[in-house]
Scaffold this motif. Sequence first.
Motif, PDB file in Angstrom:
ATOM      1  N   THR A 103       0.868  -1.185   0.000  1.00  0.00           N
ATOM      2  CA  THR A 103       0.000   0.000   0.000  1.00  0.00           C
ATOM      3  C   THR A 103       0.900   1.228   0.000  1.00  0.00           C
ATOM      4  O   THR A 103       2.093   1.144   0.313  1.00  0.00           O
ATOM      5  CB  THR A 103      -0.934   0.096   1.244  1.00  0.00           C
ATOM      6  N   GLY A 104       0.296   2.350  -0.299  1.00  0.00           N
ATOM      7  CA  GLY A 104       1.051   3.596  -0.259  1.00  0.00           C
ATOM      8  C   GLY A 104       1.465   3.921   1.163  1.00  0.00           C
ATOM      9  O   GLY A 104       2.581   4.379   1.409  1.00  0.00           O
ATOM     10  N   PHE A 105       0.561   3.685   2.096  1.00  0.00           N
ATOM     11  CA  PHE A 105       0.875   3.959   3.498  1.00  0.00           C
ATOM     12  C   PHE A 105       2.078   3.129   3.928  1.00  0.00           C
ATOM     13  O   PHE A 105       3.038   3.633   4.513  1.00  0.00           O
ATOM     14  CB  PHE A 105      -0.330   3.648   4.398  1.00  0.00           C
TER      15      PHE A 105
ATOM     16  N   HIS B  28       1.324  13.963   3.876  1.00  0.00           N
ATOM     17  CA  HIS B  28       0.433  12.885   4.321  1.00  0.00           C
ATOM     18  C   HIS B  28       0.979  12.191   5.573  1.00  0.00           C
ATOM     19  O   HIS B  28       2.193  12.058   5.754  1.00  0.00           O
ATOM     20  CB  HIS B  28       0.354  11.869   3.180  1.00  0.00           C
TER      21      HIS B  28
ATOM     22  N   GLU C 209       4.731  15.752  -1.478  1.00  0.00           N
ATOM     23  CA  GLU C 209       3.733  15.219  -2.404  1.00  0.00           C
ATOM     24  C   GLU C 209       3.717  16.073  -3.666  1.00  0.00           C
ATOM     25  O   GLU C 209       4.018  17.264  -3.610  1.00  0.00           O
ATOM     26  CB  GLU C 209       2.343  15.249  -1.744  1.00  0.00           C
TER      27      GLU C 209
ATOM     28  N   SER D 286      -2.955  15.756  -0.866  1.00  0.00           N
ATOM     29  CA  SER D 286      -4.182  14.967  -0.773  1.00  0.00           C
ATOM     30  C   SER D 286      -5.340  15.727  -0.147  1.00  0.00           C
ATOM     31  O   SER D 286      -6.491  15.448  -0.459  1.00  0.00           O
ATOM     32  CB  SER D 286      -3.919  13.675  -0.004  1.00  0.00           C
TER      33      SER D 286
ATOM     34  N   ASP E 251       5.820  11.808  -3.523  1.00  0.00           N
ATOM     35  CA  ASP E 251       4.613  10.997  -3.431  1.00  0.00           C
ATOM     36  C   ASP E 251       3.610  11.516  -4.471  1.00  0.00           C
ATOM     37  O   ASP E 251       3.040  12.594  -4.320  1.00  0.00           O
ATOM     38  CB  ASP E 251       4.062  11.102  -1.999  1.00  0.00           C
TER      39      ASP E 251
ATOM     40  N   HIS F 249      -1.793  11.194  -5.943  1.00  0.00           N
ATOM     41  CA  HIS F 249      -2.992  11.804  -6.523  1.00  0.00           C
ATOM     42  C   HIS F 249      -2.784  12.313  -7.937  1.00  0.00           C
ATOM     43  O   HIS F 249      -3.677  12.938  -8.506  1.00  0.00           O
ATOM     44  CB  HIS F 249      -3.511  12.920  -5.613  1.00  0.00           C
TER      45      HIS F 249
ATOM     46  N   THR G  42       0.082   5.247  -6.223  1.00  0.00           N
ATOM     47  CA  THR G  42      -0.792   4.268  -5.564  1.00  0.00           C
ATOM     48  C   THR G  42      -1.842   3.784  -6.563  1.00  0.00           C
ATOM     49  O   THR G  42      -2.192   4.477  -7.512  1.00  0.00           O
ATOM     50  CB  THR G  42      -1.496   4.857  -4.328  1.00  0.00           C
TER      51      THR G  42
ATOM     52  N   LYS H 177      -6.267   4.935  -5.890  1.00  0.00           N
ATOM     53  CA  LYS H 177      -6.946   6.174  -6.272  1.00  0.00           C
ATOM     54  C   LYS H 177      -7.421   6.061  -7.727  1.00  0.00           C
ATOM     55  O   LYS H 177      -8.306   5.277  -7.994  1.00  0.00           O
ATOM     56  CB  LYS H 177      -6.039   7.342  -5.961  1.00  0.00           C
TER      57      LYS H 177
HETATM   58  C1  LIG Z   1      -3.704   7.782  -0.128  1.00  0.00           C
HETATM   59  C2  LIG Z   1      -2.326   8.257   0.077  1.00  0.00           C
HETATM   60  C3  LIG Z   1      -1.347   7.386   0.537  1.00  0.00           C
HETATM   61  C4  LIG Z   1      -1.670   6.001   0.996  1.00  0.00           C
HETATM   62  O1  LIG Z   1      -1.863   5.140  -0.054  1.00  0.00           O
HETATM   63  P1  LIG Z   1      -2.672   3.777   0.193  1.00  0.00           P
HETATM   64  O2  LIG Z   1      -2.294   2.921  -0.946  1.00  0.00           O
HETATM   65  O3  LIG Z   1      -4.101   4.146   0.238  1.00  0.00           O
HETATM   66  O4  LIG Z   1      -2.197   3.228   1.501  1.00  0.00           O
HETATM   67  C5  LIG Z   1      -0.060   7.852   0.598  1.00  0.00           C
HETATM   68  N1  LIG Z   1       0.250   9.115   0.248  1.00  0.00           N
HETATM   69  C6  LIG Z   1      -0.687   9.986  -0.168  1.00  0.00           C
HETATM   70  C7  LIG Z   1      -0.291  11.361  -0.546  1.00  0.00           C
HETATM   71  C8  LIG Z   1      -2.003   9.583  -0.252  1.00  0.00           C
HETATM   72  O5  LIG Z   1      -2.938  10.451  -0.615  1.00  0.00           O
END
Ligand SMILES: *Cc1c(COP(=O)(O)O)cnc(C)c1O
Length: 392
Positions: free
Chosen positions: A113-115, A139, A184, A188, A213, A216, A241, A244
């Motif tokens: 995941t992005g997180f 974020h 970013e 977000s 990052d 978006h 990611t 989205k």
């Molecule tokens: C949504 C988001 C993430 C997390 O991504 P996931 O795949 O949903 O865990 C990380 N960074 C930014 C800037 C985001 O908006």
Amino acid sequence: MTSGTNNNKLEFIEKELQEREKNNNLRQLNSIEPQDAVTIVKNGKTLINFSSNDYLGLSKHPQIIAASHDYLNRYGTGSTASRLVAGTYDIHEKLEEKIAKLCGKEAALLCNTGFQANTTIIPTLVDNKSLVLCDRLVHNSILQGILLSKARWKRYKHNDLSHLEILLKKSVSQGYNRILIVTETVFSMEGDRSDVDALIQLSQQYNTLLYLDDAHALGIMGKEGMGLTAYKSGIDISLGTFGKAMGSFGAFITTSKVMRNYLINCCPGFIYTTALPPAVIGSINAGFDIIPNLDKEREYLLQQVDYLQNKLRKLGYQVICSSSPIIPVIIGNKKKALQLSRFLENNGILATTIRPPTVPKNTDRIRLVLSSQHQPEHIDYLINLMKQYYEF
Ligand SMILES: *Cc1c(COP(=O)(O)O)cnc(C)c1O
């Protein structure tokens, strides 16, 4: 000791929740049933969804769903192991090659995941002898990654690269083993963009690592929708990611071959987790076939963003100047933000509030998000309700 009902060890939890309730800060899960790309059902009521990040409606795209089925049937439900053990299927590697090519980069690496990527890659790049410089509004996953790294860190004013440069000038001679700039490309919660070329230039001038990052931007910005970092050299890691605009799940980075090898060897959040499942890989693979062909949808989407922002501003709302489908309407106070959100919901629109600490204090907001699947009538209906509310 008897195991009484007065469970004191959990007192901190009760306290925290009560405190949150008192401050209108208690978060709750609300389940919905998706209908199509822009409508959902909540508590039996159909609502137009202005809160999802499904910018192109791809989560319901028939070709993507079919591709997901196909991989599911051929490869099974799970990838059964971590990537280094027995979880790298041909479909994982082929997808990484495809992504690298589409983004004009040497290499790509899938992340779960992005997180997770932000929290595990950042601490693999910097340590307690390093410095991290990040935008004030990054974020939470980036912040968590920085905290885990034990690096010293400073935030520069939102999108203020002259402030970043002041911090860089002060820091270069202070004996850090490395300096990392992380931010970013599209924020977000604000919907505005950072200046990627200027960040690359600063990173090169001060010899820092650069981590962007692009969550978006992927799908809706840049050449063929490949994001604001595609085809640009001088970025050590850019994160995208799939949850989205891709309408799926998971994340990836694009980077150099040597950085990819380093992460495969040293990044715990890559090494010690099960690889993304086949159905997800199938949907992402199809998404990358479709996204380059959606220039018309992207153009329509950004036109609607301008249209909606301008209308709301004319009505008197404070709208952050957005250059993305994220349109934050600042209400400034929790009660009022919740009230507006409830008014919209009673009238058929889902538009959730975003409250501190997700955003700075007194900037409670309704975060409206547009999709290329919103029809002009949907948007005009929203504007009409916002007008009624404002005049009321
Ligand atoms: C949504 C988001 C993430 C997390 O991504 P996931 O795949 O949903 O865990 C990380 N960074 C930014 C800037 C985001 O908006």
